[in-house]
Scaffold this motif. Structure first.
Motif, short mmCIF file in Angstrom:
data_model
loop_
_atom_site.label_atom_id
_atom_site.label_comp_id
_atom_site.label_asym_id
_atom_site.label_seq_id
_atom_site.Cartn_x
_atom_site.Cartn_y
_atom_site.Cartn_z
N GLY A 133 0.81 -1.23 0.00
CA GLY A 133 0.00 0.00 0.00
C GLY A 133 0.83 1.27 0.00
N SER A 134 2.16 1.14 0.09
CA SER A 134 3.00 2.36 0.03
C SER A 134 3.12 2.81 -1.42
CB SER A 134 4.38 2.08 0.63
OG SER A 134 4.99 1.03 -0.10
N ILE A 135 3.53 4.06 -1.61
CA ILE A 135 3.62 4.58 -2.97
C ILE A 135 4.88 4.03 -3.66
CG2 ILE A 135 4.89 6.72 -2.35
CD1 ILE A 135 1.97 6.82 -4.77
N ASN A 136 4.73 3.67 -4.94
CA ASN A 136 5.88 3.18 -5.70
C ASN A 136 6.73 4.37 -6.15
OD1 ASN A 136 7.68 2.21 -7.55
ND2 ASN A 136 6.19 1.07 -8.75
N LYS A 137 7.80 4.61 -5.41
CA LYS A 137 8.61 5.82 -5.66
C LYS A 137 9.34 5.76 -6.99
CE LYS A 137 9.08 7.59 -1.04
NZ LYS A 137 9.60 7.21 0.23
N HIS A 138 9.53 4.53 -7.53
CA HIS A 138 10.27 4.43 -8.80
C HIS A 138 9.44 4.90 -9.98
CE1 HIS A 138 13.50 2.52 -6.75
NE2 HIS A 138 12.67 1.64 -6.23
N LEU A 139 8.11 4.83 -9.83
CA LEU A 139 7.24 5.27 -10.92
C LEU A 139 6.86 6.73 -10.66
CD1 LEU A 139 6.24 4.11 -13.45
CD2 LEU A 139 4.35 3.03 -12.24
N ASP A 140 7.83 7.62 -10.87
CA ASP A 140 7.67 9.01 -10.50
C ASP A 140 7.19 9.85 -11.68
OD1 ASP A 140 7.71 11.03 -8.71
OD2 ASP A 140 9.80 11.58 -9.08
N VAL A 141 6.76 11.10 -11.40
CA VAL A 141 6.25 11.96 -12.48
C VAL A 141 7.25 13.05 -12.88
CG1 VAL A 141 3.79 11.67 -11.98
CG2 VAL A 141 5.11 13.38 -10.71
N ARG A 142 8.48 12.98 -12.34
CA ARG A 142 9.40 14.10 -12.55
C ARG A 142 10.34 13.93 -13.73
NH1 ARG A 142 9.85 17.73 -8.06
NH2 ARG A 142 8.44 17.11 -6.40
N GLY A 143 9.97 13.08 -14.68
CA GLY A 143 10.73 13.02 -15.94
C GLY A 143 11.82 11.97 -15.98
N GLN A 144 11.85 11.07 -14.96
CA GLN A 144 12.86 10.01 -14.95
C GLN A 144 12.37 8.75 -15.65
OE1 GLN A 144 15.92 10.81 -13.78
NE2 GLN A 144 14.93 12.80 -13.53
N ARG A 145 11.04 8.57 -15.71
CA ARG A 145 10.42 7.39 -16.35
C ARG A 145 9.77 7.86 -17.64
NH1 ARG A 145 13.20 4.39 -14.26
NH2 ARG A 145 13.24 4.13 -12.03
N PHE A 146 10.30 7.38 -18.77
CA PHE A 146 9.82 7.92 -20.03
C PHE A 146 8.41 7.49 -20.41
CE2 PHE A 146 14.46 8.59 -21.48
CZ PHE A 146 14.50 9.77 -20.77
N LYS A 147 7.83 6.54 -19.65
CA LYS A 147 6.44 6.18 -19.97
C LYS A 147 5.44 7.08 -19.22
CE LYS A 147 5.66 2.41 -16.66
NZ LYS A 147 5.21 1.04 -16.57
N LEU A 148 5.97 8.00 -18.41
CA LEU A 148 5.11 8.90 -17.65
C LEU A 148 5.78 10.28 -17.59
CD1 LEU A 148 2.54 8.98 -15.85
CD2 LEU A 148 4.03 8.49 -13.91
N LEU A 149 5.35 11.19 -18.49
CA LEU A 149 6.06 12.47 -18.58
C LEU A 149 5.12 13.68 -18.46
CD1 LEU A 149 8.41 11.59 -21.60
CD2 LEU A 149 9.06 11.75 -19.20
N PRO A 150 4.26 13.73 -17.43
CA PRO A 150 3.31 14.85 -17.38
C PRO A 150 3.98 16.20 -17.18
CG PRO A 150 3.27 13.61 -15.33
CD PRO A 150 4.11 12.82 -16.27
N PHE A 151 5.21 16.21 -16.66
CA PHE A 151 5.92 17.49 -16.47
C PHE A 151 7.10 17.60 -17.42
CE2 PHE A 151 3.86 16.72 -12.33
CZ PHE A 151 3.19 17.91 -12.18
N GLY A 152 7.13 16.78 -18.47
CA GLY A 152 8.23 16.81 -19.42
C GLY A 152 9.45 16.12 -18.85
N SER A 153 10.61 16.40 -19.46
CA SER A 153 11.83 15.74 -19.00
C SER A 153 13.04 16.52 -19.49
CB SER A 153 11.85 14.32 -19.58
OG SER A 153 12.94 13.60 -19.04
#
Ligand code: HEM
Length: 388
Positions: A300-320
Motif C-alpha cells: 500500500g505504500s507509494i511506488n517511488k520508482h514510478l515518479d512523475v518528474r521526468g525520470q520514467r519515459f512512460k510517464l512524462l506529465p511534467f516533461g523531462s
C-alpha cells in the motif's frame, strides 16, 4: 531563465516561504464552497479552481489577489487569459505555408494589443514594488527580505554582480511565463481528478478513509500530511497519466541524428505525445482504466520508482530533461493538498438525485470539454476551517 526559475524562484526554499499563502488561499476556497453547500447551490468547480490558482499565482508573484476586483492583479490575469485564449485558437497561418506571414484572422493584432496592455500594467506594478523596496531599505537598511517572486527578480535586476543580468523586459516575460504555465494546468488536473473520483465512488471512499484515519475530522488536511497519504498521491499520478495538462512536449533537433531507424535532419521540430504515451498498451496494463492502485506497492505504500518528474519515459506529465517543468514541486503541493481537502470536507453530488456520473469528454489540450458542475455537501461538523 530556466536556471533562474529553478534555483531562485521555484526552489523549495522559496516555496516553503509561501506555505502560509497556499494555506490561506485553500481556506478561502473551502469557505466559498461551504457557503454554496449551506445554500444547496451548485459549484462551477472548473471556474472556482481557476480562481484559486489565479489568486495563488498573483499572490506568489506580486502579493496581490486578483479575484476581488479589477485592480492591477485582476488586469494582469485578464490580459494573460486573453493572450492564452488567442494563442489556442485555430490559426490558418500555422497550417497554410504561404499564409504564414499574413494575419488573416487578426489574432496577431489582438495578441499584440493584449501584450501591450499587460506590459503597461506590469510596468506600474514593478514601479510600485521598486518604490516599496526603496522605502523599506531607507527605513531598515535592508531591502531584500523575500515578499514575492517579483521582489526576487527586481533584486537580481538591481544587482550588478549577479551571475545572470536581467532587464525589465526579462522580468515581465518571466512573470508572464510562470503565471501562464502555472494556473490552468494545476486547475485542470484537480478538476479531472475530482471527476474521476465522482465516477469511481469506491475510490473516493478509499481516499476519504485514508484521510480520516491519518488526519482525522477535527482539522483540515495540510501539506505536511501528504507524505502519509499514499493513495491520494497515487490518484494524482493516475490523473496526470490519463489527463496530462501539457499533452504535447516540443523539442527541436540541434543536429542531424538517427532515432529508431529514422533520419532526423537538424532543426526538425519534434512533438512528443505525452497523452498517447500515458495510454500506450505496451507500457500500461488496461491503459484506459482509471486505476490509482498501479502506483502502489503491495503493502500500500507509494511506488517511488514510478515518479512523475521526468525520470520514467512512460510517464512524462511534467516533461523531462533540461526543459522539464520548473513548477513541478509547487504544482504537486497545490494539487495534492487542495484535492485532499476537497475530498475531506465535502461530498460532491451530480445529477438529479445526486448520484449521477460525470461526462469525461476531452476538449482542446486535454482539458475537459464541459466544465465540472456539482453540488457540495459538507461532511465535517463542526467545519474545521482555519481562519488564520
Ligand atoms: C499540474 C500542473 C502542471 C503541469 C502538468 C505542467 C506541465 C508542464 C510541461 C509538460 C512543461 C513542458 C516541459 C518540457 O518541455 O519538457 C511545462 C513547462 C513549464 N512549466 Fe509547468 N506544469 C504544471 C504546473 C506549473 C506551475 C505551477 C508552474 C509555475 C509556477 C509551471 C511553470 C512552468 C514553466 C515556466 C515552464 C516552461 C519551462 C521551459 O520552457 O523551460 N508549471 N510544464
Amino acid at each position: 531563465m530556466k536556471k533562474l526559475c529553478i534555483t531562485e524562484l521555484l526552489g523549495m526554499q522559496t516555496l516553503n516561504q509561501f506555505a502560509p499563502i497556499r494555506q490561506q488561499e485553500r481556506n478561502q476556497f473551502l469557505q466559498m464552497i461551504l457557503k454554496k453547500a449551506k445554500a444547496g447551490e451548485a459549484v462551477d468547480v472548473q471556474g472556482e479552481l481557476i480562481r484559486l490558482t489565479n489568486n495563488l499565482m498573483t499572490r506568489i508573484t506580486m502579493s496581490k489577489r486578483c479575484s476581488e476586483n479589477e485592480d492591477d492583479a485582476g488586469e494582469v490575469r485578464k490580459y494573460l487569459q486573453e493572450i492564452r485564449q488567442l494563442s489556442r485558437k485555430f490559426n490558418l497561418a500555422d497550417y497554410i505555408w504561404f499564409c504564414k506571414n499574413l494575419d488573416l484572422q487578426g489574432f496577431g493584432k489582438r495578441v499584440k494589443e493584449a501584450r501591450k496592455k499587460f506590459d503597461k500594467i506590469m510596468e506600474k506594478i514593478m514601479k510600485d514594488h521598486e518604490e516599496a523596496r526603496r522605502k523599506k531599505k531607507e527605513m531598515s537598511g535592508e531591502g531584500d527580505a523575500v515578499k514575492d517572486l517579483l521582489d526576487i527578480l527586481l533584486a537580481i535586476m538591481e544587482d550588478e554582480k549577479a551571475e545572470m543580468r536581467l532587464t525589465g523586459e526579462n522580468v515581465k516575460g518571466i512573470i508572464m511565463d510562470i503565471f501562464s504555465a502555472g494556473t490552468d494546468t494545476s486547475a485542470s488536473t484537480m478538476e479531472w481528478a475530482l471527476a474521476e473520483l465522482i465516477n469511481h465512488p469506491n475510490m473516493m471512499d478509499k481516499a476519504r478513509q485514508e484521510i480520516d484515519s491519518m488526519v482525522g475530522k477535527d482539522r483540515l488536511v495540510e501539506e505536511f500530511d501528504i507524505v502519509n497519504l499514499p493513495y491520494l498521491q497515487a490518484i494524482v499520478k493516475e490523473t496526470l497519466r490519463l489527463h496530462p495538462a501539457g499533452p504535447l512536449i516540443v523539442r527541436e533537433s540541434s543536429k542531424e541524428c538517427t532515432v529508431g531507424g529514422y533520419d532526423v535532419p537538424a532543426k526538425t521540430l519534434v512533438f512528443v505525445n505525452v497523452w498517447a504515451i500515458g495510454r500506450d498498451p505496451n507500457h500500461w496494463e488496461n491503459p484506459l482504466e482509471f486505476s490509482p492502485g498501479r502506483f502502489l506497492n503491495e503493502d500500500g505504500s507509494i511506488n517511488k520508482h514510478l515518479d512523475v518528474r521526468g525520470q520514467r519515459f512512460k510517464l512524462l506529465p511534467f516533461g523531462s530533461g533540461r526543459r522539464v517543468c520548473p513548477g513541478t514541486s509547487l504544482a504537486l503541493q497545490v494539487v495534492q493538498t487542495s484535492l485532499a481537502s476537497m475530498i475531506q470536507c465535502f461530498e460532491w453530488k451530480v445529477g438529479d438525485k445526486g448520484s449521477g456520473t460525470v461526462d469525461m469528454e476531452e476538449g482542446p489540450a486535454s482539458g475537459r470539454a464541459n466544465p465540472l458542475v456539482c453540488v457540495p455537501v459538507a461532511r465535517l461538523n463542526p467545519f474545521p476551517i482555519d481562519t488564520r
